[in-house]
Design a protein around this motif. Structure first.
Motif, PDB file in Angstrom:
ATOM      1  N   THR A  66      26.523  -7.246 -13.171  1.00  0.00           N
ATOM      2  CA  THR A  66      26.175  -6.910 -11.635  1.00  0.00           C
ATOM      3  C   THR A  66      26.836  -5.590 -11.329  1.00  0.00           C
ATOM      4  O   THR A  66      26.375  -4.502 -10.427  1.00  0.00           O
ATOM      5  N   GLN A  67      27.999  -5.455 -11.721  1.00  0.00           N
ATOM      6  CA  GLN A  67      28.889  -4.121 -11.386  1.00  0.00           C
ATOM      7  C   GLN A  67      28.194  -2.989 -11.924  1.00  0.00           C
ATOM      8  O   GLN A  67      27.904  -1.960 -11.001  1.00  0.00           O
ATOM      9  N   ALA A  68      27.579  -3.006 -13.016  1.00  0.00           N
ATOM     10  CA  ALA A  68      26.619  -2.089 -13.600  1.00  0.00           C
ATOM     11  C   ALA A  68      25.383  -1.519 -12.766  1.00  0.00           C
ATOM     12  O   ALA A  68      25.251  -0.495 -12.366  1.00  0.00           O
ATOM     13  N   MET A  69      24.850  -2.717 -12.249  1.00  0.00           N
ATOM     14  CA  MET A  69      23.845  -2.346 -11.268  1.00  0.00           C
ATOM     15  C   MET A  69      24.037  -1.814  -9.945  1.00  0.00           C
ATOM     16  O   MET A  69      23.656  -1.055  -9.462  1.00  0.00           O
ATOM     17  N   VAL A  70      25.521  -2.401  -9.445  1.00  0.00           N
ATOM     18  CA  VAL A  70      25.848  -2.039  -8.036  1.00  0.00           C
ATOM     19  C   VAL A  70      26.244  -0.360  -8.378  1.00  0.00           C
ATOM     20  O   VAL A  70      26.065   0.467  -7.408  1.00  0.00           O
ATOM     21  N   ASP A  71      26.858  -0.159  -9.488  1.00  0.00           N
ATOM     22  CA  ASP A  71      27.393   1.330  -9.836  1.00  0.00           C
ATOM     23  C   ASP A  71      26.333   2.163  -9.923  1.00  0.00           C
ATOM     24  O   ASP A  71      26.412   3.529  -9.210  1.00  0.00           O
ATOM     25  N   LYS A  72      24.994   1.969 -10.029  1.00  0.00           N
ATOM     26  CA  LYS A  72      23.951   2.675 -10.511  1.00  0.00           C
ATOM     27  C   LYS A  72      22.960   2.796  -9.029  1.00  0.00           C
ATOM     28  O   LYS A  72      22.601   3.933  -9.171  1.00  0.00           O
ATOM     29  N   TYR A  73      23.036   1.618  -8.284  1.00  0.00           N
ATOM     30  CA  TYR A  73      21.889   1.642  -7.362  1.00  0.00           C
ATOM     31  C   TYR A  73      22.403   1.443  -5.980  1.00  0.00           C
ATOM     32  O   TYR A  73      21.726   1.093  -5.103  1.00  0.00           O
ATOM     33  N   THR A  74      23.690   1.663  -5.695  1.00  0.00           N
ATOM     34  CA  THR A  74      24.137   1.259  -4.433  1.00  0.00           C
ATOM     35  C   THR A  74      23.626   2.253  -3.169  1.00  0.00           C
ATOM     36  O   THR A  74      23.573   3.519  -3.709  1.00  0.00           O
ATOM     37  N   VAL A  75      23.265   2.053  -2.294  1.00  0.00           N
ATOM     38  CA  VAL A  75      22.521   2.895  -1.320  1.00  0.00           C
ATOM     39  C   VAL A  75      23.529   3.126  -0.169  1.00  0.00           C
ATOM     40  O   VAL A  75      23.595   4.164   0.476  1.00  0.00           O
ATOM     41  N   ARG A  76      24.329   2.052   0.147  1.00  0.00           N
ATOM     42  CA  ARG A  76      25.370   2.149   1.252  1.00  0.00           C
ATOM     43  C   ARG A  76      25.961   1.096   1.347  1.00  0.00           C
ATOM     44  O   ARG A  76      25.897  -0.199   0.208  1.00  0.00           O
ATOM     45  N   VAL A  77      27.088   0.878   2.168  1.00  0.00           N
ATOM     46  CA  VAL A  77      27.899  -0.326   2.175  1.00  0.00           C
ATOM     47  C   VAL A  77      27.997  -0.883   3.761  1.00  0.00           C
ATOM     48  O   VAL A  77      27.632   0.010   4.545  1.00  0.00           O
ATOM     49  N   GLU A  78      28.035  -2.169   3.942  1.00  0.00           N
ATOM     50  CA  GLU A  78      28.058  -2.819   4.954  1.00  0.00           C
ATOM     51  C   GLU A  78      29.110  -4.015   5.106  1.00  0.00           C
ATOM     52  O   GLU A  78      29.856  -4.098   4.451  1.00  0.00           O
ATOM     53  N   THR A  79      29.679  -3.960   6.616  1.00  0.00           N
ATOM     54  CA  THR A  79      30.623  -4.605   7.349  1.00  0.00           C
ATOM     55  C   THR A  79      31.927  -4.037   6.732  1.00  0.00           C
ATOM     56  O   THR A  79      32.082  -3.225   5.983  1.00  0.00           O
ATOM     57  N   ASP A  80      32.902  -4.837   7.175  1.00  0.00           N
ATOM     58  CA  ASP A  80      34.422  -4.388   6.998  1.00  0.00           C
ATOM     59  C   ASP A  80      34.712  -4.455   5.568  1.00  0.00           C
ATOM     60  O   ASP A  80      35.574  -3.842   5.294  1.00  0.00           O
ATOM     61  N   GLN A  81      34.093  -5.536   4.851  1.00  0.00           N
ATOM     62  CA  GLN A  81      34.456  -5.779   3.627  1.00  0.00           C
ATOM     63  C   GLN A  81      33.819  -4.834   2.522  1.00  0.00           C
ATOM     64  O   GLN A  81      34.094  -4.854   1.442  1.00  0.00           O
ATOM     65  N   LYS A  82      33.076  -3.980   3.272  1.00  0.00           N
ATOM     66  CA  LYS A  82      32.443  -2.759   2.257  1.00  0.00           C
ATOM     67  C   LYS A  82      31.296  -3.343   1.148  1.00  0.00           C
ATOM     68  O   LYS A  82      31.587  -3.408   0.095  1.00  0.00           O
ATOM     69  N   ILE A  83      30.852  -4.351   1.610  1.00  0.00           N
ATOM     70  CA  ILE A  83      29.741  -5.139   0.754  1.00  0.00           C
ATOM     71  C   ILE A  83      28.887  -3.992   0.120  1.00  0.00           C
ATOM     72  O   ILE A  83      27.840  -3.443   1.245  1.00  0.00           O
ATOM     73  N   PRO A  84      28.607  -3.597  -1.115  1.00  0.00           N
ATOM     74  CA  PRO A  84      27.498  -2.597  -1.433  1.00  0.00           C
ATOM     75  C   PRO A  84      26.140  -3.224  -1.215  1.00  0.00           C
ATOM     76  O   PRO A  84      25.966  -4.501  -1.311  1.00  0.00           O
TER      77      PRO A  84
END
Lengths: 182, 576
Positions: A66-84
């Motif tokens: 999951t982390q590998a996917m997040v590292d590659k394709y994150t477009v923005r973060v949302e909420t105070d918890q900075k969810i990618p």
């Protein structure tokens, strides 16, 4: 003489069937067969089936993917918890972690495109409930469940946990974005 | 060792009660009603919390009480009552002494201790794991230990029941085959033994895991084996309450089964296929193949559903035949119009039958269909379904039987007979509304076992339910639920009042004789005259045309509802 006494006819199994019962048994049995064959029929001709694809996994292995996917394709973060918010390419393997008491990350998918969604829990059992589409799937720890899905309508969807998972179960909710393809 | 053969013949029903069996039935029934009382109080608090406008309890208490409610109702109330029913079907109906009463008492006290230990564990606050206690969420070891003790007690009771059948056979207290109702009770007992064995296979390792002797329990393995226990325990209820339907039809109308062969074969189908239904719970799980899911959840091509559809016809059919033979032979429904709707045993039984079939049965088959489960799994539709089966079906049938048992078993006159007349309607209609609105909310996706569907304070809150149709459904559900608890309170008031304060009914010429003071001979079976089946009733060669029409109405609703759901499924996102 009645259902609370022994049968009056000693050889009760030779009593011929009454017409009401006979007809009803035939009708009911035919209906049972129809219901039975609906399931294989839908596997062949229907579009909504769970695949039989699942793998054993571990929390570490699933988190790493999951982390590998997040590292590659994150477009923005949302909420105070900075969810990618992750926007993986169409047709790819996308991962969604269920854990106490959150879904991680958030996914942004394209309308009409097909994705291989991997679901797994890192701790207790959770329930993936996509609303208002109302698709509900059990999420287990140590099992990577692959669901191939095709969002058909753009919009913002809710992902609710619908398997009781402890005191903050009712706060376990996230979003899934479906956007028009360009 | 002297064998106690003290029998009392009930003057109004002609049933004979063996003294130790009678006492055991009474104590089991009382333990059941106490569990119902506890579970009922919890039900009010739970309903008032899920009703979002009231939202009474904080989440920790909500989940705690929901766990206790599930166990006290689904396990303790129903199983205690079922043990009483088993003893009744063996000892009383076969006019036979109860085998090994001391073992039966040991079983009873084990069940009491188990129920208490489990409840204490839950109310301590560290075992809010729900009825299902899915690993790896863990409860206090006493939680599992209580359930195991209770199950051992219930297992002993099942063997006492089977032993009593053996005694009746060897002492020849009946001629020919056992009565149909006893046959149904045997079905329930066999399913119960399977259920308890499955429970042992999963709960004993889980107990050892909770005390640290086992390192890991696979969550899918747990769910697979646990449901062989959890769902099968509900199949005991089905077999038991169908037997109670037949019994009440026989008691109130003197109804004779339309055909022993059909009804008994239907019970046999339960034994062979009903347990497969536990796979229903695993339809949305990974790691199990579609072949496995389809075969099991169809109970091998719906043979157990067929059995229930047969009972659903033969019980009212037997009543119709009995009524027509009494002269209510006009048209299609005179037999039903002229039925004793003011007799709570009958009205409870009939509402139970209709509610179980239309609400519980249809919804159960629908959501147990492999693909349709996707739009239902873990939503509040699920408790909507099982409140229709277990509460309207089982509990209401047991309530109807209670009204019969109070005078004959407890030898007390029924208190508040006017209230008793209304009780099945209040409870049955309240519960029917409760189930229906739950199913409605579930169709809109509202989750079960959920404290707050507004997700207040969460920035990612899903806002599709708050203030909308689902909101109204939940409010209507709560109001109907409260109505049902009023019906439950009426039942408790009547039952407890009658048993403790009701006017005693004396049995003429009966005095207890201690077993050591003399052993009576075995009861002699009653000779019954052969009665020919009435041949000039009904219309067009059908002895029960009204029932047949009702059955067709049921089938039509079933078919429509089933395909409406396929239509709904076809509109959701394609999945494969």
């Amino acid at each position: 003489m009645s259902a609370i006494s022994p049968p009056t006819q000693r050889v009760w199994w030779k009593q011929p069937l009454d017409r009401v019962e006979g007809m009803w048994i035939v009708i009911a049995f035919v209906w049972c067969l129809v219901m039975f064959f609906m399931m294989p029929y839908w596997h062949v001709f229907g579009k909504q089936n769970l695949a039989n694809e699942a793998y054993r996994t571990t929390p570490e292995a699933f988190t790493a993917k999951t982390q590998a996917m997040v590292d590659k394709y994150t477009v923005r973060v949302e909420t105070d918890q900075k969810i990618p918010v992750v926007r993986p390419p169409a047709g790819s393997d996308v991962y969604l972690i269920a854990r106490l008491w959150a879904w991680w990350p958030m996914l942004e998918l394209e309308e009409g495109k097909t994705y291989r969604l991997h679901l797994a829990s890192l701790d207790y059992l959770h329930g993936f409930s996509l609303q208002p589409e109302n698709i509900n799937i059990q999420v287990h720890p140590n099992y990577d469940h692959v669901v191939t899905l095709t969002p058909t309508r753009a919009g913002t969807y809710g992902i609710v946990c619908n398997e009781y998972c402890g005191i903050n179960h009712a706060t376990m909710v996230s979003r899934l974005y479906v956007v028009k393809s360009k | 060792m002297a064998v106690n053969r003290n029998f009392r013949v009930c003057p109004s029903t002609g049933l004979s009660y063996h003294e130790p069996a009678e006492k055991l039935m009474r104590w089991n029934a009382v333990a059941a009603v106490v569990s119902l009382l506890v579970g009922g109080v919890l039900a009010v608090l739970i309903v008032l919390t899920r009703w979002q406008a009231v939202h009474l309890l904080p989440p920790d208490w909500f989940y705690l009480l929901l766990t206790a409610h599930g166990l006290d109702m689904l396990v303790f109330w129903i199983i205690f009552f079922e043990i009483a029913v088993l003893y009744f079907c063996a000892s009383t109906l076969l006019r036979c002494r109860l085998a090994a009463p001391n073992w039966a008492w040991a079983g009873f006290w084990l069940m009491i201790v188990g129920a208490l230990v489990n409840n204490v564990a839950v109310f301590r606050g560290d075992s809010s794991v729900m009825f299902t206690s899915y690993v790896p969420m863990g409860a206090h070891p006493a939680f599992y230990l209580g359930l195991i003790l209770f199950a051992v007690g219930a297992l002993i009771a099942c063997f006492v029941f089977l032993g009593t059948l053996a005694v009746a056979k060897s002492e020849k207290t009946y001629h020919g085959s056992v009565p149909l109702v006893t046959f149904g009770a045997i079905t329930a007992a066999i399913i119960a033994i399977f259920t308890i064995a499955s429970g042992a296979i999963i709960l004993i390792p889980t107990f050892l895991w909770s005390v640290g002797l086992i390192g890991h329990i696979d969550s899918l393995m747990y769910r697979t084996v646990w449901w062989a226990f959890g769902h099968s325990s509900q199949q005991i209820n089905v077999a038991a309450h169908v037997s109670v339907w037949y019994a009440i039809a026989a008691i109130v109308f003197g109804a004779k089964p339309m055909s022993e062969k059909v009804s008994r074969t239907a019970f046999l189908l339960y034994i062979l296929f009903l347990q497969l239904a536990s796979a229903h719970h695993l339809l949305a799980d990974p790691g199990l193949t579609s072949h496995w899911k389809i075969f099991n959840t169809s109970y091998a091509m719906y043979l157990a559903v067929l059995a229930s559809m047969v009972h659903g016809l033969t019980v009212p059919g037997a009543i119709e035949v009995a009524q027509r033979q009494k002269g209510y032979n006009k048209g299609l429904f005179e037999w039903l119009r002229k039925a004793p709707w003011g007799n709570p045993s009958f009205s409870a039984m009939f509402i139970s039958l209709i509610g179980f079939g239309f609400l519980g049965g249809i919804s159960g088959v629908m959501m147990g269909t492999e693909q349709l489960n996707l739009i239902i799994h873990n939503t509040i539709y699920v408790p909507g379904h099982f409140h229709a089966t277990v509460v309207i079906g089982t509990t209401l049938a047991f309530m109807g039987l209670t009204y019969f048992l109070i005078p004959t078993l407890f030898r007390r006159e029924l208190m508040f007979p006017g209230m008793a007349k209304w009780q099945p309607y209040v409870f049955g209609l309240g519960m029917a509304g409760f189930s229906l609105f739950m199913m409605g909310a579930g169709t809109l996706g509202v989750p079960r076992r959920h404290w707050d569907i507004t997700f207040a304070g969460n920035p990612l809150a899903y806002d599709g339910w708050a203030g909308g149709t689902a909101w109204l459904m939940i409010a209507a559900m709560a109001i109907c639920g409260l109505l049902a608890t009023v019906g439950g309170a009426m039942y408790l008031l009547i039952t407890v009042g009658s048993v403790f304060l009701g006017k005693r009914i004396a049995t003429p010429d009966f005095a207890y004789v201690k077993a050591r003071d003399g052993v009576a001979p075995t009861m002699k079976p009653v000779e019954v005259a052969f009665e020919a089946h009435g041949s000039n009733i009904g219309t067009a060669g059908f002895v029960a045309p009204g029932t047949f029409v009702l059955a067709l109405v049921f089938l039509l609703s079933f078919v429509l509802y089933y395909f409406v759901n396929w239509k709904y499924l076809s509109t959701v996102w394609p999945l494969s």
